[in-house]
Design an enzyme around this catalytic site. Structure first.
Site, PDB file in Angstrom:
ATOM      1  N   GLU A   1      -1.665   2.214  -2.629  1.00  0.00           N
ATOM      2  CA  GLU A   1      -2.847   2.102  -2.154  1.00  0.00           C
ATOM      3  C   GLU A   1      -3.236   3.413  -1.417  1.00  0.00           C
ATOM      4  OE1 GLU A   1      -4.918  -1.527  -0.843  1.00  0.00           O
ATOM      5  OE2 GLU A   1      -3.020  -2.434  -0.916  1.00  0.00           O
TER       6      GLU A   1
ATOM      7  N   GLU B   1       1.662  -3.459   9.130  1.00  0.00           N
ATOM      8  CA  GLU B   1       0.532  -4.277   8.171  1.00  0.00           C
ATOM      9  C   GLU B   1       0.568  -5.900   8.839  1.00  0.00           C
ATOM     10  OE1 GLU B   1       0.557  -4.215   4.314  1.00  0.00           O
ATOM     11  OE2 GLU B   1      -1.467  -4.698   3.984  1.00  0.00           O
TER      12      GLU B   1
HETATM   13  C1  BGC Z   1      -5.251  -3.018   2.333  1.00  0.00           C
HETATM   14  C2  BGC Z   1      -5.924  -3.521   3.468  1.00  0.00           C
HETATM   15  C3  BGC Z   1      -7.230  -3.831   3.145  1.00  0.00           C
HETATM   16  C4  BGC Z   1      -7.308  -4.904   2.441  1.00  0.00           C
HETATM   17  C5  BGC Z   1      -8.408  -5.416   2.065  1.00  0.00           C
HETATM   18  C6  BGC Z   1      -5.028  -4.237   1.419  1.00  0.00           C
HETATM   19  O1  BGC Z   1      -4.476  -4.347   0.192  1.00  0.00           O
HETATM   20  O2  BGC Z   1      -3.938  -2.513   2.390  1.00  0.00           O
HETATM   21  O3  BGC Z   1      -5.513  -2.781   4.780  1.00  0.00           O
HETATM   22  O4  BGC Z   1      -8.108  -3.823   4.498  1.00  0.00           O
HETATM   23  O5  BGC Z   1      -6.572  -4.570   1.393  1.00  0.00           O
HETATM   24  O6  BGC Z   1      -8.306  -6.635   2.434  1.00  0.00           O
END
Ligand code: BGC
Length: 731
Positions: free
Chosen positions: A334, A610
């Site tokens: 990401e 996270e």
């Molecule tokens: C990210 C998050 C992001 C989210 C959206 C994820 O895959 O890592 O931090 O805000 O997607 O829901």
């Protein structure tokens, strides 16, 4: 800019081509300036020496609309005969991270101009053109997600002319952001063999950066270093949470070697080492931290060592996710500028470091990527879609970065021009919500819309712990969250409008209507912690006392523990402390049982996770899929420590800390708190010590300020003050 230079592509197949130009200079040369950019990321050297400290230049922007160009004085690098060599990797431009924004059929490109100023006043120009050569470079592969492979002994003995490539220049802009640079260095704290037999180096700290390798290698050595954030329950190397990102450094070498990646970066604490000749000497490995330049401004410490570790984790989270763009995470596939994460963390970020220039450039990209409908992409730069004529849908609390981020920058840095620049973006975002809802004055009905391209719907209270089994989304109602943020963003447009002396009467009427509609729809029926938090923090509930009592009850019923996700967590402690429950806010901050901030600290976290149970007490993982160990969002709790525990806030009527409010709120369980903040006007300090049933406050303000102790308001000139007060009683 660079109008006489041609974009160059390689004249032969090469993963990371090197563009070469030899030139001689006359002895009367007095100054040489290189103006340069790349479609990709570049490493530029003259006579083997780097022209800049800027790592991964030209940085990451919404390249279709804004592509930064750098200028360097290179006089000191020149000799009579010179060779300029620029290696270009795919970077964010057309590596895997670029996704659909990846310009099909556009290879990596170089665009440059060298100006040579002579004593007699004449200026020689060297432009990128077909006189340049292109060669394969020793970098055999480089990609932000996959890593870098280098063959240090590789030499291309048959360079060919570079080829002019037709690519636009209208999007070029001068460098706007901070430069990304190499920062501090770390040595492995241990090198060990895992139960599965892997050789692993542990740097003791999760970082974002690269690794330097130094050794005298036997012929044809191939060393592979693979990244990981954590070890699994058995103590083995664990990479599943990187998903498709291989995040590997591969080095082919013979003889004395000193190498480090030049065209990518990594997020890691551990390295799995294979192919090392003999046993690994810890001195041979050095981790080098990488992030955007930013000056540290805020510092915080207290009498609870575990909280101090948490604060450090927040700082590391910021460093690791400030690589030119505010990213969600620095390791898996990401590393994107997720707008929700950015708006959640920006307040804390502005306390910890001077981030004005960093965010200003990113907001330029947000503005560039905002659709004419007002919709704001979920990630900026928007790599999920093509050009901005493609219709998109925005998620609540993510798109609100369009209002929250300019507003927070205004609070912290007081720059009215910056606020004015983004005022249109802010209004367009609110207008988008007005235009898309199925219920006037609320934001509803989103899920039924059919024009979706990427986002199926709102992300909701992302990763909230009250999520139904198998879902990433907490159970707070999405329409309620969306309507609450509709109100909040409208309120921010009104506040910005007042600061700018703009007529916002339509938005004032809209705001009143939203609040009335929200109350009619939801008041008295808040079901989750996050729903209560939003109703309180955004001043939507008609009965704050009852709503706060309801929130406190939910938390107590859950054993003084939270259930909030990305949407509720940033405001949770504020909602409590601003509404009569500061002691409960502290209880959450000090909570060590899952779910809590200190749970991760007890689990050995060195950055912010996270997910509240990214790694469970038994060492197992909540999921391999959405499990970053360096996600700054929940680090937003540090903002509460600055603003409530230490009580330092800028005054809205004189933002940027031209006038300061200091309203500390001590708690005996911390013993003491010491918080300082460098502002444009000088240093603010707020310290308190709980001693023998009393509290001693030491407060320094660099400008005339308001200090409130035990409810007593004092207007004070700049200076240092000591006050005594009583220890607040728990409710
Ligand atoms: C990210 C998050 C992001 C989210 C959206 C994820 O895959 O890592 O931090 O805000 O997607 O829901």
């Amino acid at each position: 800019m660079l109008e006489h230079s041609k974009w160059l592509s390689s004249g032969k197949p090469a993963a990371c081509p090197c563009f070469i130009r030899a030139f001689a200079v006359a002895p009367d040369l007095c100054r040489a300036v290189l103006t340069i950019t790349a479609a990709g990321v570049y490493d530029a050297r003259i006579n083997g020496r780097p022209v800049t400290d800027f790592f991964l230049a030209p940085g990451w922007t919404s390249y279709l609309y804004r592509h930064q160009v750098q200028e360097y004085d290179v006089t000191h690098l020149l000799d009579t005969h010179n060779q300029l060599e620029v290696t270009v990797g795919s970077g964010w431009f057309n590596g895997e991270i670029a996704r659909t924004r990846r310009p099909k059929d556009t290879p990596v490109l170089l665009l440059a101009q060298l100006d040579l100023y002579h004593a007699d006043g004449h200026v020689e120009h060297i432009y990128t053109d077909e006189q340049w050569l292109s060669a394969e470079s020793p970098v055999r592969m480089a990609d932000i997600y996959q890593g870098e492979t280098c063959d240090t002994n590789f030499r291309d003995t048959a360079p060919v002319p570079a080829v002019a490539f037709d690519y636009p220049k209208t999007q070029l802009i001068p460098q706007e952001g901070e430069q990304i640079t190499l920062q501090e260095q770390l040595k492995p704290v241990r090198i060990f063999t895992t139960p599965a037999g892997d050789t692993v180096a542990d740097f003791g700290q999760e970082i974002t950066g690269i690794v330097r390798v130094e050794l005298d290698a036997p012929a044809d050595t191939v060393i592979t270093l693979q990244c990981a954030e954590v070890l699994d329950a058995d103590g083995n190397f664990y990479t599943a949470n990187y998903r498709s990102a291989k995040s590997t450094m591969e080095l082919h070498c013979s003889g004395p070697t000193c190498w480090q990646p030049r065209l990518t970066y990594y997020g890691f604490r551990y390295l799995r080492i294979t192919g090392w000749p003999g046993s690994v000497d810890p001195d041979a490995l050095t981790a080098i931290v990488v992030h955007s330049e930013m000056t540290r401004t805020g510092r915080l410490s207290c009498g609870v060592p575990k909280l101090n570790r948490l604060f450090e984790n927040v700082v590391w989270g910021q460093k690791g996710n400030f690589v030119d763009v505010p990213t969600d995470c620095p390791q898996r596939d990401e590393r994107l500028g997720w707008t929700g994460d950015a708006q959640v963390f920006i307040n804390t970020a502005c306390y910890l470091f001077d981030t004005k220039k960093f965010y200003t450039k990113w907001l330029g990209d947000l503005m560039a990527d905002q659709r004419s409908t007002g919709a704001v992409p979920s990630v900026i730069p928007d790599v999920f879609h093509g050009p901005k004529n493609i219709r998109i849908k925005s998620s609540t609390a993510w798109g609100d970065a369009a209002t929250v981020c300019p507003w927070q920058l205004y609070r912290h840095y007081g720059d009215l021009d910056l606020l004015r620049t983004h005022f249109g973006t802010m209004k367009r975002w609110v207008d988008y919500m007005t235009s898309i809802t199925t219920t006037p004055y609320l934001w509803t009905g989103y899920q039924t819309l059919t024009d979706r391209v990427f986002n199926p719907e709102h992300y909701g209270d992302w990763l909230g712990l009250d999520a139904p089994e198998g879902s990433y989304t907490g159970s707070s109602r999405k329409d309620l969250i969306a309507s609450a943020f509709y109100a909040y963003s409208t309120e921010l447009v009104i506040r910005a409008g007042h600061a700018l002396h703009e007529d916002v009467s339509d938005y004032e009427t809209l705001y009143e209507n939203i609040v009335a509609a929200f109350r009619a729809a939801y008041d008295g029926d808040y079901r989750t912690q996050t729903e209560h938090v939003l109703a309180l923090h955004f001043h939507l509930t008609a009965d704050p006392e009852a709503t706060a009592a309801g929130l406190a009850q939910l938390i107590r019923d859950n054993g003084d523990r939270l259930t909030t996700g990305f949407v509720g967590t940033p405001y949770l402690l504020y909602a409590l402390s601003d509404n009569g429950y500061p002691d409960l806010a502290y209880s959450l901050l000090l909570q060590e049982q899952f779910p809590s901030w200190l749970f991760s600290v007890n689990q050995g976290a060195t950055t912010i996770w996270e997910h509240w149970d990214g790694q469970k007490a038994d060492g197992s993982f909540w999921s391999p899929d959405m499990n970053s160990f360096n996600h700054y969002a929940y680090g937003s709790v540090a903002g509460w420590v600055f603003e409530t525990a230490a009580g330092i806030t800028p005054c809205e009527e004189l933002p940027g800390f031209a006038r300061i409010r200091v309203v500390p709120r001590p708690d005996a369980r911390l013993g003491w708190l010491d918080v300082s903040l460098e502002t444009a006007f000088g240093t603010v300090v707020s310290r308190w010590f709980c001693e023998n049933g009393r509290v001693r406050y030491e407060i320094t303000v660099p400008v005339a300020s308001e200090i409130v102790i035990d409810g007593k308001v004092r207007e004070v000139p700049a200076g240092s003050y000591v006050f005594w007060g009583s220890v607040p009683k728990a409710r």
